[in-house]
Design an enzyme around this catalytic site. Structure first.
Site, PDB file in Angstrom:
ATOM      1  N   CYS A 113      15.308 -17.855  -0.492  1.00  0.00           N
ATOM      2  CA  CYS A 113      15.545 -18.838   0.575  1.00  0.00           C
ATOM      3  C   CYS A 113      16.505 -18.320   1.645  1.00  0.00           C
ATOM      4  CB  CYS A 113      16.067 -20.142  -0.016  1.00  0.00           C
ATOM      5  SG  CYS A 113      14.850 -20.920  -1.094  1.00  0.00           S
ATOM      6  N   HIS A 250      19.110 -23.961   6.148  1.00  0.00           N
ATOM      7  CA  HIS A 250      17.945 -23.872   5.271  1.00  0.00           C
ATOM      8  C   HIS A 250      17.650 -25.286   4.771  1.00  0.00           C
ATOM      9  CE1 HIS A 250      15.234 -23.043   2.108  1.00  0.00           C
ATOM     10  NE2 HIS A 250      16.109 -23.241   1.126  1.00  0.00           N
ATOM     11  N   ASN A 280      10.795 -27.726   1.238  1.00  0.00           N
ATOM     12  CA  ASN A 280      11.518 -26.460   1.210  1.00  0.00           C
ATOM     13  C   ASN A 280      10.496 -25.324   1.361  1.00  0.00           C
ATOM     14  OD1 ASN A 280      12.940 -24.145   0.571  1.00  0.00           O
ATOM     15  ND2 ASN A 280      13.945 -24.994  -1.237  1.00  0.00           N
TER      16      ASN A 280
END
Ligand code: UT7
EC number: 2.3.1.180
Length: 323
Positions: A113, A250, A280
């Site tokens: 990520c 993020h 996500n």
């Protein structure tokens, strides 16, 4: 002093939207639980023919168009991805080929990520070191293909997509008033590698594997790690939370985003949130959010923008840039 300035941005999403309601028919969950615990309302899921490379190519083409450049003007492609089309060669060379480029260098960056933050920091180092004049930095993911669709603790969280920026070498005065990347702060700690990982790989099982996560454990570390690298960026540049025009985090969980902003004293009106729409998307989440907020005119030339991410590894990092 050479600075890496954002000259273009773009994004691409799969055609298919999957709502929380639809996931209710797959696992024992509810729209209410997902929205309350994560802020996610829907995600995009790649269909047949849609891959990390095809989505990355579309995002790259959009970024080039906005920059008024062609692939001939690019000499470096870095693709942040944990879901490559093939184990090798890199998705970056796949995209290079799709763009019709036979020159320059292309490689992938694997920091889950945090991948886009790592890729931007790497491209910036290449540009400031004189190894590149114009770089395409892409975050492209198809996490839907790594998910265990019987595991409600993970399958509700992730989605697919891609985003890209073009970074260009421009002369700056060397002050925080310069446009471009002002600092990048990267961290990792492999002691946490089993808290968020994929249970397969070419060198162990010979399979792709599925994503496994101890969500509560990741959550516990997230806000502290994020605020640590943002404070490091403030210290490196002599800036404070008051100077920030936009925080582009993020997009893993609305509660992590809000908690980090609150701890730093950044008002929520200055935070770009897309987790409700995209879920996500790992390394694609920041460039997707950048594209959303720059396309609709929120992020403007000269704005001070903080990027941050934390994820598998653990890896975490921040990039402070003037748009
Ligand atoms: O991008 C990389 C970084 N990743 C992250 O940042 C993710 C970090 N973690 C998180 O965002 C959160 O921990 C989650 C969203 C994954 C989970 O939220 P939570 O508030 O930490 O929930 P929990 O894991 O403590 O679970 C609470 C309850 C449990 O039931 P019991 O044990 O209290 O009876 C779970 O079994 O919620 C249950 N649960 C669910 N219920 C309905 C877990 N997943 C679901 C679900 N639907 N999908």
């Amino acid at each position: 002093m050479i600075r890496s300035v954002v000259r273009g941005f773009g994004a691409a999403l799969p055609k298919r939207v999957m709502t929380n309601k639809e996931i209710e028919s797959k696992v024992d969950t509810s729209d209410e639980w997902i929205v309350q615990r994560t802020g996610i309302r829907q995600r995009y899921i790649a269909g047949e023919g849609e891959t990390s490379a095809s989505l990355g190519e579309a995002a790259a083409r959009a970024a080039l168009e906005r920059a008024e450049l062609t692939p001939d003007d690019i000499d470096l492609i870095i693709v942040a991805t944990s879901t490559p089309d093939n184990t090798f060669p890199a998705t970056a060379v796949n995209i290079q080929n799709r763009l019709g480029m036979r020159h320059g260098a292309a490689f992938d960056m694997q920091a889950v990520c945090s991948g886009f933050v790592y890729a931007v920091a790497t491209a910036d180092a290449y540009i400031r070191g004189g190894l590149s004049k114009r770089a395409l930095v892409i975050g492209a993911e198809t996490f839907s293909r790594l998910l265990d669709w019987t595991d409600r603790t993970t399958c509700v969280l992730f989605g697919d997509g891609a985003g890209a920026i073009v970074l260009e070498a421009q002369e700056g005065a060397g002050t925080k008033a310069d446009r471009g990347i002002l600092t990048a702060q990267l961290r990792s700690d492999g002691a946490h590698r089993e808290k968020l990982y994929v249970d397969g790989g070419p060198s162990t099982t010979g399979t792709v594997g599925h994503l496994r996560m101890e969500g509560r454990e990741v959550f516990k570390h997230a806000v502290g790690m994020i605020t640590d690298v943002i404070e490091a960026a403030f210290e490196a540049t002599g800036t404070t939370a008051d100077d920030i025009d936009w925080l582009v985090p993020h997009q893993a969980n609305r509660r992590i985003i809000d908690g980090s902003a609150k701890k730093l004293g950044i008002p929520l009106e200055k935070v770009v949130v897309t987790v409700d729409l995209h879920g996500n998307t790992s390394a694609a989440s920041i460039p997707l959010a950048l594209d959303a907020a720059a396309s609709d005119g929120r992020i403007k030339k000269g704005d001070l923008v903080m990027l941050e991410a934390m994820g598998g590894g653990f890896t975490w990092g921040s990039v402070l840039l003037r748009w």
